[in-house]
Every structure is written in structure tokens, then in C-alpha cells.
Write an enzyme that holds these catalytic residues in place. Structure first.
Site, PDB file in Angstrom:
ATOM      1  N   LYS A  13       0.836  -1.205   0.000  1.00 29.75           N
ATOM      2  CA  LYS A  13       0.000   0.000   0.000  1.00 29.75           C
ATOM      3  C   LYS A  13       0.871   1.256   0.000  1.00 29.75           C
ATOM      4  O   LYS A  13       0.669   2.163  -0.812  1.00 29.75           O
ATOM      5  CB  LYS A  13      -0.930   0.017   1.231  1.00 29.75           C
ATOM      6  N   ARG A  88      -9.300   0.544   9.213  1.00 31.67           N
ATOM      7  CA  ARG A  88      -8.850  -0.809   9.519  1.00 31.67           C
ATOM      8  C   ARG A  88      -9.881  -1.596  10.307  1.00 31.67           C
ATOM      9  O   ARG A  88      -9.616  -2.733  10.700  1.00 31.67           O
ATOM     10  CB  ARG A  88      -7.571  -0.738  10.345  1.00 31.67           C
ATOM     11  N   ARG A 127      11.710  -5.370   4.875  1.00 35.23           N
ATOM     12  CA  ARG A 127      11.414  -3.951   4.623  1.00 35.23           C
ATOM     13  C   ARG A 127      12.359  -3.014   5.377  1.00 35.23           C
ATOM     14  O   ARG A 127      12.666  -3.222   6.538  1.00 35.23           O
ATOM     15  CB  ARG A 127       9.971  -3.675   5.072  1.00 35.23           C
ATOM     16  N   ARG A 161      11.490  -0.821  10.970  1.00 34.98           N
ATOM     17  CA  ARG A 161      10.465  -0.567  11.969  1.00 34.98           C
ATOM     18  C   ARG A 161      10.557  -1.560  13.112  1.00 34.98           C
ATOM     19  O   ARG A 161      10.802  -2.743  12.904  1.00 34.98           O
ATOM     20  CB  ARG A 161       9.082  -0.678  11.319  1.00 34.98           C
ATOM     21  N   ARG A 172      -0.004  -8.983  13.817  1.00 36.97           N
ATOM     22  CA  ARG A 172      -0.566  -8.015  12.863  1.00 36.97           C
ATOM     23  C   ARG A 172      -1.396  -8.704  11.795  1.00 36.97           C
ATOM     24  O   ARG A 172      -2.424  -8.189  11.366  1.00 36.97           O
ATOM     25  CB  ARG A 172       0.558  -7.183  12.243  1.00 36.97           C
TER      26      ARG A 172
HETATM   27  P1  ADP Z   1       2.338  -1.844   3.236  1.00 39.05           P
HETATM   28  O1  ADP Z   1       2.351  -0.340   3.183  1.00 39.05           O
HETATM   29  O2  ADP Z   1       1.121  -2.432   2.579  1.00 39.05           O
HETATM   30  O3  ADP Z   1       2.552  -2.379   4.623  1.00 39.05           O
HETATM   31  P2  ADP Z   1       4.885  -1.642   1.818  1.00 39.05           P
HETATM   32  O4  ADP Z   1       4.528  -0.787   0.655  1.00 39.05           O
HETATM   33  O5  ADP Z   1       5.650  -1.034   2.925  1.00 39.05           O
HETATM   34  O6  ADP Z   1       3.554  -2.365   2.376  1.00 39.05           O
HETATM   35  O7  ADP Z   1       5.665  -2.911   1.241  1.00 39.05           O
HETATM   36  C1  ADP Z   1       6.226  -3.898   2.135  1.00 39.05           C
HETATM   37  C2  ADP Z   1       7.624  -4.298   1.636  1.00 39.05           C
HETATM   38  O8  ADP Z   1       7.493  -5.046   0.430  1.00 39.05           O
HETATM   39  C3  ADP Z   1       8.535  -3.132   1.308  1.00 39.05           C
HETATM   40  O9  ADP Z   1       9.861  -3.479   1.696  1.00 39.05           O
HETATM   41  C4  ADP Z   1       8.417  -2.968  -0.200  1.00 39.05           C
HETATM   42  O10 ADP Z   1       9.639  -2.473  -0.779  1.00 39.05           O
HETATM   43  C5  ADP Z   1       8.140  -4.389  -0.663  1.00 39.05           C
HETATM   44  N1  ADP Z   1       7.180  -4.472  -1.777  1.00 39.05           N
HETATM   45  C6  ADP Z   1       6.101  -3.676  -2.022  1.00 39.05           C
HETATM   46  N2  ADP Z   1       5.440  -4.062  -3.130  1.00 39.05           N
HETATM   47  C7  ADP Z   1       6.110  -5.143  -3.605  1.00 39.05           C
HETATM   48  C8  ADP Z   1       5.920  -6.011  -4.739  1.00 39.05           C
HETATM   49  N3  ADP Z   1       4.902  -5.847  -5.590  1.00 39.05           N
HETATM   50  N4  ADP Z   1       6.810  -7.027  -4.902  1.00 39.05           N
HETATM   51  C9  ADP Z   1       7.838  -7.208  -4.025  1.00 39.05           C
HETATM   52  N5  ADP Z   1       8.062  -6.430  -2.952  1.00 39.05           N
HETATM   53  C10 ADP Z   1       7.217  -5.411  -2.737  1.00 39.05           C
HETATM   54  P1  ADP Z   2       1.438  -1.975   7.871  1.00 39.63           P
HETATM   55  O1  ADP Z   2       0.768  -1.392   6.683  1.00 39.63           O
HETATM   56  O2  ADP Z   2       2.778  -2.503   7.607  1.00 39.63           O
HETATM   57  O3  ADP Z   2       0.578  -2.928   8.643  1.00 39.63           O
HETATM   58  P2  ADP Z   2       1.114   0.589   9.236  1.00 39.63           P
HETATM   59  O4  ADP Z   2       2.282   1.465   9.141  1.00 39.63           O
HETATM   60  O5  ADP Z   2      -0.076   0.893   8.401  1.00 39.63           O
HETATM   61  O6  ADP Z   2       1.662  -0.871   8.977  1.00 39.63           O
HETATM   62  O7  ADP Z   2       0.610   0.482  10.734  1.00 39.63           O
HETATM   63  C1  ADP Z   2       1.487   0.210  11.797  1.00 39.63           C
HETATM   64  C2  ADP Z   2       0.699   0.076  13.082  1.00 39.63           C
HETATM   65  O8  ADP Z   2       0.037   1.310  13.373  1.00 39.63           O
HETATM   66  C3  ADP Z   2      -0.414  -0.964  13.068  1.00 39.63           C
HETATM   67  O9  ADP Z   2       0.061  -2.266  13.392  1.00 39.63           O
HETATM   68  C4  ADP Z   2      -1.359  -0.411  14.145  1.00 39.63           C
HETATM   69  O10 ADP Z   2      -0.860  -0.690  15.443  1.00 39.63           O
HETATM   70  C5  ADP Z   2      -1.240   1.094  13.933  1.00 39.63           C
HETATM   71  N1  ADP Z   2      -2.264   1.606  13.002  1.00 39.63           N
HETATM   72  C6  ADP Z   2      -2.064   2.234  11.805  1.00 39.63           C
HETATM   73  N2  ADP Z   2      -3.224   2.591  11.238  1.00 39.63           N
HETATM   74  C7  ADP Z   2      -4.200   2.173  12.087  1.00 39.63           C
HETATM   75  C8  ADP Z   2      -5.618   2.224  12.061  1.00 39.63           C
HETATM   76  N3  ADP Z   2      -6.289   2.785  11.031  1.00 39.63           N
HETATM   77  N4  ADP Z   2      -6.302   1.688  13.108  1.00 39.63           N
HETATM   78  C9  ADP Z   2      -5.656   1.123  14.145  1.00 39.63           C
HETATM   79  N5  ADP Z   2      -4.334   1.031  14.226  1.00 39.63           N
HETATM   80  C10 ADP Z   2      -3.593   1.554  13.225  1.00 39.63           C
END
Ligand code: ADP
Ligand code: ADP
Ligand code: ZN
Length: 216
Positions: A13, A88, A127, A161, A172
Site C-alpha cells: 500500500k 482498519r 522492509r 520498523r 498483525r
Molecule cells: P504496506 O504499506 O502495505 O505495509 P509496503 O509498501 O511497505 O507495504 O511494502 C512492504 C515491503 O514489500 C517493502 O519493503 C516494499 O519495498 C516491498 N514491496 C512492495 N510491493 C512489492 C511487490 N509488488 N513485490 C515485491 N516487494 C514489494
Molecule cells: P502496515 O501497513 O505494515 O501494517 P502501518 O504502518 O499501516 O503498517 O501500521 C502500523 C501500526 O500502526 C499498526 O500495526 C497499528 O498498530 C497502527 N495503526 C495504523 N493505522 C491504524 C488504524 N487505522 N487503526 C488502528 N491502528 C492503526
């Protein structure tokens, strides 16, 4: 144009939202990034959220809803935004609908990035992010060109992170399946949900997303 990107942790995302932001000047709203900034600045909201985030649990709805209400009311969001990480829970989705209709606007696109759980663990554990400019990387799928140097800004402050560890990832993913996945049928019922294969390489996902959004 208001866009919502849905999908489990690690689905891509943030990566996709950032690409749209760079290419089209859109505004990305990442609640995870906002919470991490709030923790870094030692704000009361960050202090409250941290205990949940460290465990991989969702931060309570009331906190998140208050935070997002303020953010989408800021002037840079008037022309539209990309939501990444909010809503979420169904309660958050309902609150968002109320906020948007009060502003006489709505979500124009709701897009799910679909990725299998076993691939997510690999994504999250590899990541890392540039602490200076926020660019995202991955040990295997998107390494920096020069070791330990950000491609974009040349910074060397690359960070991982605290919650991207094997134990927290499991929590998660459970939180996603139990609390977040129920919002998929919520948007499906409204007829607004589109699904993209998030397992394809990043640039393929971006191409599909750009097509779906009717951009060039
Ligand atoms: P999210 O915001 O949904 O948690 P991220 O955009 O941070 O996910 O992506 C998670 C990890 O996977 C990052 O290290 C990113 O560089 C990698 N990543 C994102 N999209 C892809 C993809 N299509 N194929 C392989 N790796 C990806
Ligand atoms: P990822 O996309 O990798 O799961 P985020 O950066 O979106 O991680 O979120 C990290 C953490 O922040 C989540 O595990 C949760 O604890 C908190 N968080 C983020 N957005 C929300 C939300 N909309 N509602 C509840 N918790 C949230
Ligand atoms: Zn950088």
C-alpha cells in the site's frame, strides 16, 4: 479524487501510494507514518498508540478516527487523497463515510491489493526505509543501488520498523484477518471494491493501478 488502498500489512500500500504521489502529486495519508511521527515527537497521541503498535495490535478506533478527521480537514486534502492504513475496522469505515459525506465528498476508488500471507512475512521482514526522505526499500525486492545509501536523497539513515519482527508480524496478520478483512465485504456491498493482484512485481502493480484509476 479520493482513493482508498486496502490490503494486509506488507501488501504494498505504502509503496503504491508513494508512487502515485510522486507521479501525480497526490496526497498520501498513511496513518502508520502519522503514528510513528507522533511517537518520534513524543506527542500524547503517539505515547498512547505506541503500546498497541509495539504489540502489533490495532490502536483504538476513537483515537484513529479523531486523528484522520483532523488530517482530511487540512487544506492539502481538499483536492483529494490516497488513504493507506485507514480504515482498519468496520467502525472506522463507517466513521470515514460520515466524515466524507459531511464534506459532500466520497471515496472514488477502493482498491484491495491481494497478497497471500506467506509472502507477507517475507515482505515485512525485508522492509527498510530511508529515515531522511521516507523512501521504502526491500532487502530482496528493492535493495538500494549502493549499499546503505538511499537512492533518492543519498542519506545513510536507513531504518527498520520496531514492529517488523517475526513475532509482531503474526499478531498483525491476525489483527488484519479478524478486524480489518471484514471491511472488504462492507465496500463490496457498496459496489465500490476493486481487486488488484498485489503479488506481481511493484511496477506491474503500479501499471494496473494507474489503469484502474483512469490515469496515464
Ligand atoms: P504496506 O504499506 O502495505 O505495509 P509496503 O509498501 O511497505 O507495504 O511494502 C512492504 C515491503 O514489500 C517493502 O519493503 C516494499 O519495498 C516491498 N514491496 C512492495 N510491493 C512489492 C511487490 N509488488 N513485490 C515485491 N516487494 C514489494
Ligand atoms: P502496515 O501497513 O505494515 O501494517 P502501518 O504502518 O499501516 O503498517 O501500521 C502500523 C501500526 O500502526 C499498526 O500495526 C497499528 O498498530 C497502527 N495503526 C495504523 N493505522 C491504524 C488504524 N487505522 N487503526 C488502528 N491502528 C492503526
Ligand atoms: Zn532518502
Amino acid at each position: 479524487m479520493n482513493i482508498l488502498l486496502l490490503g494486509p500489512p506488507g501488501a504494498g500500500k505504502g509503496t503504491q501510494a508513494r508512487l502515485l504521489e510522486e507521479r501525480y502529486g497526490m496526497v498520501q495519508i498513511s496513518t502508520g507514518d502519522m503514528l510513528r511521527a507522533s511517537i518520534k515527537n513524543n506527542e500524547p497521541l503517539g505515547r498512547e498508540a505506541k503500546s498497541y503498535m509495539d504489540k502489533g495490535l490495532l490502536v483504538p478506533d476513537d483515537l484513529m478516527i479523531r486523528m484522520i478527521a483532523i488530517r482530511i480537514g487540512e487544506p492539502d486534502c481538499a483536492k483529494g487523497f490516497i488513504l493507506d492504513g485507514f480504515p482498519r475496522t468496520v467502525a472506522q469505515a463507517q466513521a470515514l463515510d460520515r466524515m466524507l459525506s459531511a464534506k459532500k465528498t466520497k471515496l472514488n476508488y477502493v482498491v484491495e491489493l491481494a497478497v497471500d500471507d506467506d509472502r507477507l512475512v517475507e515482505r515485512i521482514s525485508g522492509r527498510f526505509t530511508c529515515g531522511d526522505c521516507g523512501e521504502g526499500y526491500h532487502d530482496m525486492f528493492k535493495p538500494t543501488k549502493a549499499p546503505s545509501v538511499c537512492d533518492i536523497c543519498g542519506g545513510t539513515n536507513l531504518t527498520r520498523r520496531a514492529d517488523d519482527n517475526a513475532e509482531t508480524i503474526k499478531t498483525r496478520l491476525s489483527a488484519y484477518h479478524e478486524q480489518t478483512a471484514p471491511i472488504l465485504p462492507y465496500y463490496k456491498a457498496k459496489g465500490s471494491l476493486k481487486i488488484i493482484d498485489g503479488m506481481a512485481p511493484m511496477d506491474h502493480v503500479q501499471t494496473k493501478l494507474v489503469q484502474l484509476l483512469g490515469l496515464k
